[in-house]
Design a protein around this motif. Structure first.
Motif, PDB file in Angstrom:
ATOM      1  N   VAL A  98       0.828  -1.206   0.000  1.00  0.00           N
ATOM      2  CA  VAL A  98       0.000   0.000   0.000  1.00  0.00           C
ATOM      3  C   VAL A  98       0.860   1.254   0.000  1.00  0.00           C
ATOM      4  O   VAL A  98       0.648   2.189  -0.786  1.00  0.00           O
ATOM      5  N   PHE A  99       1.868   1.291   0.873  1.00  0.00           N
ATOM      6  CA  PHE A  99       2.683   2.499   0.987  1.00  0.00           C
ATOM      7  C   PHE A  99       3.585   2.702  -0.220  1.00  0.00           C
ATOM      8  O   PHE A  99       3.756   3.837  -0.681  1.00  0.00           O
ATOM      9  N   ILE A 100       4.182   1.631  -0.730  1.00  0.00           N
ATOM     10  CA  ILE A 100       5.165   1.776  -1.805  1.00  0.00           C
ATOM     11  C   ILE A 100       4.493   1.664  -3.163  1.00  0.00           C
ATOM     12  O   ILE A 100       4.481   2.618  -3.956  1.00  0.00           O
ATOM     13  N   LEU A 101       3.908   0.498  -3.464  1.00  0.00           N
ATOM     14  CA  LEU A 101       3.305   0.293  -4.777  1.00  0.00           C
ATOM     15  C   LEU A 101       1.991   1.058  -4.917  1.00  0.00           C
ATOM     16  O   LEU A 101       1.735   1.679  -5.957  1.00  0.00           O
ATOM     17  N   GLY A 102       1.171   1.020  -3.885  1.00  0.00           N
ATOM     18  CA  GLY A 102      -0.098   1.747  -3.931  1.00  0.00           C
ATOM     19  C   GLY A 102       0.118   3.248  -4.020  1.00  0.00           C
ATOM     20  O   GLY A 102      -0.572   3.944  -4.774  1.00  0.00           O
ATOM     21  N   GLY A 103       1.090   3.757  -3.246  1.00  0.00           N
ATOM     22  CA  GLY A 103       1.378   5.181  -3.315  1.00  0.00           C
ATOM     23  C   GLY A 103       1.850   5.607  -4.692  1.00  0.00           C
ATOM     24  O   GLY A 103       1.422   6.638  -5.223  1.00  0.00           O
ATOM     25  N   ALA A 104       2.727   4.799  -5.294  1.00  0.00           N
ATOM     26  CA  ALA A 104       3.199   5.104  -6.649  1.00  0.00           C
ATOM     27  C   ALA A 104       2.047   5.051  -7.647  1.00  0.00           C
ATOM     28  O   ALA A 104       1.985   5.867  -8.582  1.00  0.00           O
ATOM     29  N   ALA A 105       1.120   4.115  -7.461  1.00  0.00           N
ATOM     30  CA  ALA A 105      -0.022   4.005  -8.365  1.00  0.00           C
ATOM     31  C   ALA A 105      -0.941   5.211  -8.237  1.00  0.00           C
ATOM     32  O   ALA A 105      -1.456   5.731  -9.241  1.00  0.00           O
ATOM     33  N   LEU A 106      -1.166   5.702  -7.022  1.00  0.00           N
ATOM     34  CA  LEU A 106      -2.003   6.887  -6.840  1.00  0.00           C
ATOM     35  C   LEU A 106      -1.423   8.088  -7.573  1.00  0.00           C
ATOM     36  O   LEU A 106      -2.149   8.877  -8.185  1.00  0.00           O
ATOM     37  N   ALA A 107      -0.101   8.234  -7.525  1.00  0.00           N
ATOM     38  CA  ALA A 107       0.537   9.375  -8.172  1.00  0.00           C
ATOM     39  C   ALA A 107       0.390   9.332  -9.688  1.00  0.00           C
ATOM     40  O   ALA A 107       0.307  10.375 -10.340  1.00  0.00           O
ATOM     41  N   VAL A 108       0.351   8.145 -10.258  1.00  0.00           N
ATOM     42  CA  VAL A 108       0.319   8.004 -11.723  1.00  0.00           C
ATOM     43  C   VAL A 108      -1.098   7.819 -12.253  1.00  0.00           C
ATOM     44  O   VAL A 108      -1.483   8.422 -13.263  1.00  0.00           O
ATOM     45  N   PHE A 109      -1.901   6.991 -11.573  1.00  0.00           N
ATOM     46  CA  PHE A 109      -3.199   6.589 -12.119  1.00  0.00           C
ATOM     47  C   PHE A 109      -4.384   7.227 -11.402  1.00  0.00           C
ATOM     48  O   PHE A 109      -5.527   7.033 -11.824  1.00  0.00           O
TER      49      PHE A 109
ATOM     50  N   THR B 235      -9.319  12.084   1.731  1.00  0.00           N
ATOM     51  CA  THR B 235      -8.365  13.178   1.585  1.00  0.00           C
ATOM     52  C   THR B 235      -9.085  14.484   1.282  1.00  0.00           C
ATOM     53  O   THR B 235     -10.154  14.491   0.655  1.00  0.00           O
ATOM     54  N   GLY B 236      -8.508  15.589   1.698  1.00  0.00           N
ATOM     55  CA  GLY B 236      -9.140  16.882   1.464  1.00  0.00           C
ATOM     56  C   GLY B 236      -9.148  17.280   0.010  1.00  0.00           C
ATOM     57  O   GLY B 236     -10.095  17.905  -0.470  1.00  0.00           O
ATOM     58  N   SER B 237      -8.102  16.922  -0.734  1.00  0.00           N
ATOM     59  CA  SER B 237      -7.996  17.309  -2.140  1.00  0.00           C
ATOM     60  C   SER B 237      -7.350  16.184  -2.933  1.00  0.00           C
ATOM     61  O   SER B 237      -6.211  15.811  -2.664  1.00  0.00           O
ATOM     62  N   LEU B 238      -8.071  15.662  -3.907  1.00  0.00           N
ATOM     63  CA  LEU B 238      -7.505  14.613  -4.746  1.00  0.00           C
ATOM     64  C   LEU B 238      -6.306  15.109  -5.563  1.00  0.00           C
ATOM     65  O   LEU B 238      -5.287  14.412  -5.642  1.00  0.00           O
ATOM     66  N   PRO B 239      -6.376  16.304  -6.176  1.00  0.00           N
ATOM     67  CA  PRO B 239      -5.189  16.781  -6.899  1.00  0.00           C
ATOM     68  C   PRO B 239      -3.958  16.905  -6.001  1.00  0.00           C
ATOM     69  O   PRO B 239      -2.847  16.558  -6.420  1.00  0.00           O
ATOM     70  N   ASP B 240      -4.143  17.395  -4.779  1.00  0.00           N
ATOM     71  CA  ASP B 240      -2.999  17.511  -3.862  1.00  0.00           C
ATOM     72  C   ASP B 240      -2.465  16.127  -3.493  1.00  0.00           C
ATOM     73  O   ASP B 240      -1.245  15.926  -3.391  1.00  0.00           O
ATOM     74  N   LEU B 241      -3.370  15.171  -3.280  1.00  0.00           N
ATOM     75  CA  LEU B 241      -2.949  13.812  -2.930  1.00  0.00           C
ATOM     76  C   LEU B 241      -2.140  13.196  -4.058  1.00  0.00           C
ATOM     77  O   LEU B 241      -1.042  12.661  -3.830  1.00  0.00           O
ATOM     78  N   PHE B 242      -2.637  13.289  -5.279  1.00  0.00           N
ATOM     79  CA  PHE B 242      -1.966  12.647  -6.410  1.00  0.00           C
ATOM     80  C   PHE B 242      -0.679  13.374  -6.807  1.00  0.00           C
ATOM     81  O   PHE B 242       0.195  12.782  -7.439  1.00  0.00           O
ATOM     82  N   SER B 243      -0.563  14.637  -6.437  1.00  0.00           N
ATOM     83  CA  SER B 243       0.636  15.406  -6.773  1.00  0.00           C
ATOM     84  C   SER B 243       1.741  15.255  -5.735  1.00  0.00           C
ATOM     85  O   SER B 243       2.885  15.659  -5.986  1.00  0.00           O
ATOM     86  N   ALA B 244       1.424  14.678  -4.578  1.00  0.00           N
ATOM     87  CA  ALA B 244       2.417  14.537  -3.508  1.00  0.00           C
ATOM     88  C   ALA B 244       3.491  13.543  -3.924  1.00  0.00           C
ATOM     89  O   ALA B 244       3.230  12.574  -4.650  1.00  0.00           O
ATOM     90  N   ALA B 245       4.718  13.776  -3.447  1.00  0.00           N
ATOM     91  CA  ALA B 245       5.817  12.852  -3.754  1.00  0.00           C
ATOM     92  C   ALA B 245       5.537  11.475  -3.165  1.00  0.00           C
ATOM     93  O   ALA B 245       5.849  10.451  -3.779  1.00  0.00           O
ATOM     94  N   LEU B 246       4.950  11.429  -1.969  1.00  0.00           N
ATOM     95  CA  LEU B 246       4.592  10.177  -1.295  1.00  0.00           C
ATOM     96  C   LEU B 246       3.127  10.292  -0.864  1.00  0.00           C
ATOM     97  O   LEU B 246       2.836  10.753   0.253  1.00  0.00           O
ATOM     98  N   PRO B 247       2.166   9.910  -1.713  1.00  0.00           N
ATOM     99  CA  PRO B 247       0.753  10.173  -1.436  1.00  0.00           C
ATOM    100  C   PRO B 247       0.241   9.580  -0.126  1.00  0.00           C
ATOM    101  O   PRO B 247      -0.494  10.260   0.610  1.00  0.00           O
ATOM    102  N   VAL B 248       0.582   8.350   0.192  1.00  0.00           N
ATOM    103  CA  VAL B 248       0.041   7.733   1.407  1.00  0.00           C
ATOM    104  C   VAL B 248       0.587   8.438   2.644  1.00  0.00           C
ATOM    105  O   VAL B 248      -0.159   8.728   3.593  1.00  0.00           O
ATOM    106  N   GLU B 249       1.877   8.749   2.648  1.00  0.00           N
ATOM    107  CA  GLU B 249       2.461   9.467   3.774  1.00  0.00           C
ATOM    108  C   GLU B 249       1.863  10.873   3.895  1.00  0.00           C
ATOM    109  O   GLU B 249       1.624  11.364   4.999  1.00  0.00           O
ATOM    110  N   ALA B 250       1.595  11.503   2.745  1.00  0.00           N
ATOM    111  CA  ALA B 250       0.989  12.832   2.764  1.00  0.00           C
ATOM    112  C   ALA B 250      -0.401  12.785   3.384  1.00  0.00           C
ATOM    113  O   ALA B 250      -0.785  13.684   4.153  1.00  0.00           O
TER     114      ALA B 250
END
Length: 506
Positions: free
Chosen positions: A76-87, A303-318
């Motif tokens: 979730v943290f590594i692969l899922g976070g990377a997937a959130l940023a891209v997809f 999350t408060g903002s989907l664009p902010d979540l997906f733009s974060a370097a580490l979405p799950v940690e953010a």
């Protein structure tokens, strides 16, 4: 598919017609080259190995170790976070479809393992179904990828422990972690089940926290997840995710869920194995899929903002920082580090059994196989094979990370393809009197799985960024076939026996 199945069916029948018992097939083999635990069967009985490992795991113990190797929190943290940023929200559909495909593959694993409950994972199942040539090719895939996956995981430990312990060197941290994990993997299997179970509880609690934080701060309806959208690099806002992106999200999900087949490595240590091993595989797959999709969905809903979540370097940690604060985030990231260490222990357990099973089958030269089949009298563990695989993982820690990722990136689809083909061939040869699990909706699970794997290959071929990874995977498999046909096939003293394990509970 029918032509391939007929080819494998004929090949395996020809091989088995020449392999009846160790005495019949290897009359010229000396006593010193015979594998440990092979007994002379009665004339009308199939030859088997003696069970030398400790048959002390229940379904729950097997599932604990298998889930630990998958490490849902790390995924979730590594692969899922990377997937959130891209997809973006495409992760929901992508991982859901990947979950369906994973269940189809799990059906194949469950049926194969209930018929051939032998340590060695994919290698043992494919060898005994598609024949020794394919089995050796799969063995080479696992022999390379398992220690390299351990190295990849170990090199990531410092990143997460670093939030609590500053100044950790990634390589030295990885080396220490691999040594400790390999030593733990040499303990009694029940002790390992308890150790990995304790670590697993911590990581599942972290995933539970993510889910709660998302669901108690709902910002949008679940319907928003059904519309796949991702960050548009040009505008910084959300834009529809195309079909190609969604398919790539599916491949990311399949990789994230991978590992439920690891239950097969512990088949010789599982009680009432012909019934239990199928349940262990299916429970591992089901729990993994739920434990990853639910927190990821909760993060996107809360999350408060989907664009902010997906733009974060580490979405799950953010998201954690947003909803729980820095102190809780640090605690959870340390928990993820423990989850990674736990996964390394579980994969070290699998690795040792792979090498042990191949050595016992005489897939290796006798000089190598003889020490690798040694089992500790006190712990009933294949300690020599486990240590050797640990040494390979240590060497892998010294390899650049991008090389490790390329060497392991495309092998999963090949392995799943062999498993799906093996399930088809085994059912074609079935007489209807075999004991064990039979998958529902036959023949849809392996057929649909092969279609999905074929689509993944097509995407890989069309994407130049994946050519190196695909080339390495093809090279490993080709090397395995070359080793079998060029060296192993003609040598009776090192030819595969491919026996199952004799046990009153098997």
């Amino acid at each position: 598919m029918s032509a391939w199945a007929s080819f494998f069916d004929t090949n395996v029948k020809e091989f088995r017609s020449s392999v009846r018992t160790p005495t019949d097939r290897d009359a010229d083999m000396t006593e010193s080259t015979a594998p440990t635990g092979v007994t002379d069967p009665p004339p009308d009985a199939a030859p088997t190995y003696d069970g030398v490992l400790s048959r002390s795991l229940g379904v729950g113990g097997n599932v604990l170790i298998t889930l630990s190797g998958i490490s849902p929190a790390s995924s979730v943290f590594i692969l899922g976070g990377a997937a959130l940023a891209v997809f973006g929200t495409g992760v929901f559909w992508g991982f859901a479809i990947a979950g369906v495909i994973s269940i189809l593959i799990a059906f194949c694993y469950a049926e194969l393992a209930s018929r051939h409950p032998v340590a060695g994972g994919d290698y043992s199942l494919v060898s005994r179904t598609l024949g020794p040539a394919c089995g050796v090719a799969v063995f080479f895939v696992s022999l390379v990828t398992l220690p390299l996956i351990v190295a990849i995981f170990a090199l990531g430990v410092a990143d997460y422990l670093g939030v609590a312990i500053g100044g950790l060197d990634p390589v030295w941290t990885a080396l220490v972690v691999v040594v400790l994990a390999t030593g733990t993997a040499c303990l009694n299997i029940r002790a390992n089940a308890w150790v990995t179970g304790a670590f697993l509880f911590v990581e599942m609690a972290a995933l539970g926290l993510l889910t709660v934080l998302g669901l108690v701060h709902l910002e949008r309806p679940i319907g928003d997840l059904l519309n796949p959208q991702a960050i548009d690099a040009a505008t910084g806002g959300l834009a529809p995710l195309g079909i190609a992106g969604l398919v790539l999200a599916v491949t990311q999900g399949i990789f994230s869920f991978n590992g439920y087949g690891g239950a097969v490595y512990f088949a010789e240590e599982t009680k009432d194995v012909r019934r239990s091993i199928a349940r262990a595989v299916l429970w591992s797959a089901g729990v993994t899929i739920a434990a990853e999709i639910i927190p990821l969905a909760a993060i996107m809903l809360g999350t408060g903002s989907l664009p902010d979540l997906f733009s974060a370097a580490l979405p799950v940690e953010a998201f954690l920082e947003e909803r729980a604060g820095h102190a809780v985030t640090v605690f959870v990231l340390v928990s993820v580090a423990l989850a990674i260490i736990n996964a390394i222990i579980a994969i070290a357990l699998q690795s040792g059994r792979l090498l042990f099973a191949a050595a016992r089958d005489q897939a290796l030269p006798a000089a190598l196989a003889t020490p690798l089949v040694r089992v500790s009298d006190s712990t009933k563990m294949p300690w020599v094979a486990t240590i050797v695989m640990g040494i390979l993982a240590l060497l892998g820690c010294l390899v650049p990370l991008d090389v490790l990722l390329n060497a392991t990136g495309s092998t999963l689809a090949f392995s799943y393809g062999f498993i799906a083909l093996a399930a088809i061939v085994m059912r074609r040869r079935a007489t209807g009197s075999e004991n064990g699990y039979r998958m529902p909706w036959w023949p849809l699970p392996p057929a649909l799985a092969l279609l999905a794997i074929g689509a993944i290959f097509v995407i890989g071929v069309l994407d130049p960024a994946q050519w190196l990874s695909l080339g390495i995977a093809v090279g490993i498999i080709a090397t395995g076939f070359a080793y079998y046909f060029g060296y192993l096939r003609s040598r009776s003293g090192t030819h595969l026996l491919l026996l199952d394990v004799g046990d009153e509970e098997a």
